[in-house]
Each structure stands twice: as structure tokens, then as C-alpha cells.
Design a protein around this motif. Structure first.
Motif, PDB file in Angstrom:
ATOM      1  N   LEU A  29       0.854  -1.011  -0.130  1.00  0.00           N
ATOM      2  CA  LEU A  29      -0.090   0.023  -0.091  1.00  0.00           C
ATOM      3  C   LEU A  29       1.001   1.424  -0.002  1.00  0.00           C
ATOM      4  O   LEU A  29       0.565   2.357  -0.562  1.00  0.00           O
ATOM      5  N   ALA A  30       2.032   1.342   0.817  1.00  0.00           N
ATOM      6  CA  ALA A  30       2.890   2.356   0.703  1.00  0.00           C
ATOM      7  C   ALA A  30       3.494   2.704  -0.667  1.00  0.00           C
ATOM      8  O   ALA A  30       3.763   3.915  -0.963  1.00  0.00           O
ATOM      9  N   ALA A  32       2.051   1.662  -3.561  1.00  0.00           N
ATOM     10  CA  ALA A  32       0.913   2.463  -4.148  1.00  0.00           C
ATOM     11  C   ALA A  32       0.824   3.968  -4.083  1.00  0.00           C
ATOM     12  O   ALA A  32       0.600   4.527  -5.001  1.00  0.00           O
ATOM     13  N   VAL A  33       0.618   4.295  -2.568  1.00  0.00           N
ATOM     14  CA  VAL A  33       0.682   5.900  -2.477  1.00  0.00           C
ATOM     15  C   VAL A  33       1.893   6.666  -3.040  1.00  0.00           C
ATOM     16  O   VAL A  33       1.746   7.549  -3.621  1.00  0.00           O
ATOM     17  N   LEU A  34       3.263   5.872  -2.896  1.00  0.00           N
ATOM     18  CA  LEU A  34       4.159   6.520  -3.555  1.00  0.00           C
ATOM     19  C   LEU A  34       4.191   6.578  -5.089  1.00  0.00           C
ATOM     20  O   LEU A  34       4.715   7.484  -5.678  1.00  0.00           O
ATOM     21  N   LEU A  36       1.059   6.590  -7.032  1.00  0.00           N
ATOM     22  CA  LEU A  36       0.262   7.139  -7.477  1.00  0.00           C
ATOM     23  C   LEU A  36      -0.102   8.755  -6.777  1.00  0.00           C
ATOM     24  O   LEU A  36      -0.823   9.593  -7.425  1.00  0.00           O
ATOM     25  N   GLY A  37       0.627   8.862  -5.680  1.00  0.00           N
ATOM     26  CA  GLY A  37       0.265  10.090  -5.023  1.00  0.00           C
ATOM     27  C   GLY A  37       0.564  11.295  -5.746  1.00  0.00           C
ATOM     28  O   GLY A  37      -0.249  12.352  -5.638  1.00  0.00           O
ATOM     29  N   LEU A  40      -1.817  12.148  -8.247  1.00  0.00           N
ATOM     30  CA  LEU A  40      -3.241  12.677  -7.640  1.00  0.00           C
ATOM     31  C   LEU A  40      -3.169  13.793  -7.334  1.00  0.00           C
ATOM     32  O   LEU A  40      -4.291  14.745  -6.782  1.00  0.00           O
ATOM     33  N   HIS A 138      12.858  10.200  -5.032  1.00  0.00           N
ATOM     34  CA  HIS A 138      11.570   9.487  -4.886  1.00  0.00           C
ATOM     35  C   HIS A 138      11.631   8.046  -5.647  1.00  0.00           C
ATOM     36  O   HIS A 138      10.703   7.301  -5.192  1.00  0.00           O
ATOM     37  N   THR A 142      10.860   4.388  -3.722  1.00  0.00           N
ATOM     38  CA  THR A 142       9.724   3.434  -4.023  1.00  0.00           C
ATOM     39  C   THR A 142      10.367   2.218  -4.437  1.00  0.00           C
ATOM     40  O   THR A 142       9.871   1.100  -3.914  1.00  0.00           O
TER      41      THR A 142
END
Length: 178
Positions: A29-30, A32-34, A36-37, A40, A138, A142
Motif C-alpha cells: 500500500l505504501a 501504491a501511495v508513492l 500514485l500520490g 493525484l 523518490h 519507491t
């Protein structure tokens, strides 16, 4: 001392395996946030050929992104609140930002103080936006979180399989002895 007939070690292995698998899900999940964040977060967008006013806090690198795949396909300019141009630096470590659409970097800049900026891009039809610069750091973060997550998942899966095999062997031995 724990004897070989004691089922507690098998349960402990199974419990630890499931905890590791749960941790792997959280790490996924982390990731995915890295991934897609940043896309978004690009909520303020404009069509190429128009002007966009954005408020940008200080203390981090910012970038202008376009929906055009070719680097520098659009000529983008940024002006501060006083009307002075902020020169976009070409940053070869910048990464594209995944989203709808996928955003491609056109250049980055850093501000000493938070302020309102005016941004204009000229070029082929498309969109542009201003957001946090997504660079090599980044990307490495990731990939690192993803690698740790994969290793944790593998360790958890191995422990669950070993615990299940031991439990199956014990129950089979217990049935054979009765």
C-alpha cells in the motif's frame, strides 16, 4: 525447554508468517501511495495555451508537467507574484508522474518563500500542471520500499508454508499412532 511434540513452535512460525504477510500488504500500500500520490496531487491543471495561477509553498522542489510525451515539447514559463520570471532548470533526474493523464516533466524550480505563481505553457494541444518535483530520490525510495515489501512477503510465505508442512506432518503422525 520445548519438546518436538509441542505444537507451539509451529503455531509461532505460522503467527510470525501471517504477521510478515500483513506487513508486506502494508508495504505494498505504501508503494501504491508513492507511485500514485504525486499524480493525484496535480489537481490544478490548465490547457496548453492558457495561464494557471497556483499557490506554492517554499522549501521544496517544484516542477511543471505536461501531458506531452516529448521533453520540452511545450515552452513553459513561470512568474512569481512580483512578475519576475522563474527560470525552469532542466532536471534529468525528474521522473514522469503516473496518473490520468501521465505527466511528463518540463523543468523544475525551487522557491525561497511561498507565493502565488503564474504559469503559462505554449505548444501542441495538451494539459499542464505544477506539482512537487518527483526525482531520482523518490524513485529510489519507491523501489526500496517495494524491494523490502517483496522480501518480507517472501519470508512470511516461507514461514507459513513451513508451519503448514510441520502441522500436516504432526497431524499425520498423530493419526498413524492412534
Amino acid at each position: 525447554m520445548i519438546s518436538a511434540a509441542d505444537p507451539a513452535p509451529g503455531r509461532t512460525l505460522l503467527r510470525v508468517g501471517w504477521v510478515l504477510l500483513g506487513a508486506a500488504v502494508l508495504l505494498a500500500l505504501a508503494v501504491a501511495v508513492l507511485v500514485l500520490g504525486p499524480g493525484l496531487a496535480l489537481t490544478q491543471r490548465a490547457a496548453i495555451g492558457t495561464t494557471l495561477d497556483v499557490d506554492v509553498p517554499a522549501g521544496r522542489d517544484w516542477a511543471v508537467y505536461t501531458s506531452l510525451r516529448t521533453w520540452r515539447a511545450a515552452g513553459c514559463q513561470v512568474w512569481d507574484a512580483d512578475g519576475r520570471e522563474i527560470v525552469l532548470r532542466p532536471d534529468i533526474t525528474q521522473q514522469r508522474v503516473i496518473g490520468r493523464p501521465t505527466w511528463y516533466p518540463q523543468g523544475s524550480f525551487r522557491l525561497d518563500r511561498g507565493q502565488s505563481l503564474t504559469v503559462r505553457c505554449e505548444g501542441p494541444p495538451g494539459q499542464f500542471a505544477v506539482g512537487r518535483s518527483v526525482g531520482l530520490g523518490h524513485l529510489l525510495l519507491t523501489l526500496g520500499v517495494g524491494l523490502v515489501g517483496a522480501l518480507v512477503a517472501l519470508a512470511g510465505l516461507i514461514l507459513v508454508i513451513v508451519a503448514a508442512a510441520r502441522g500436516g506432518r504432526r497431524s499425520g503422525a498423530g493419526q498413524a499412532g492412534s
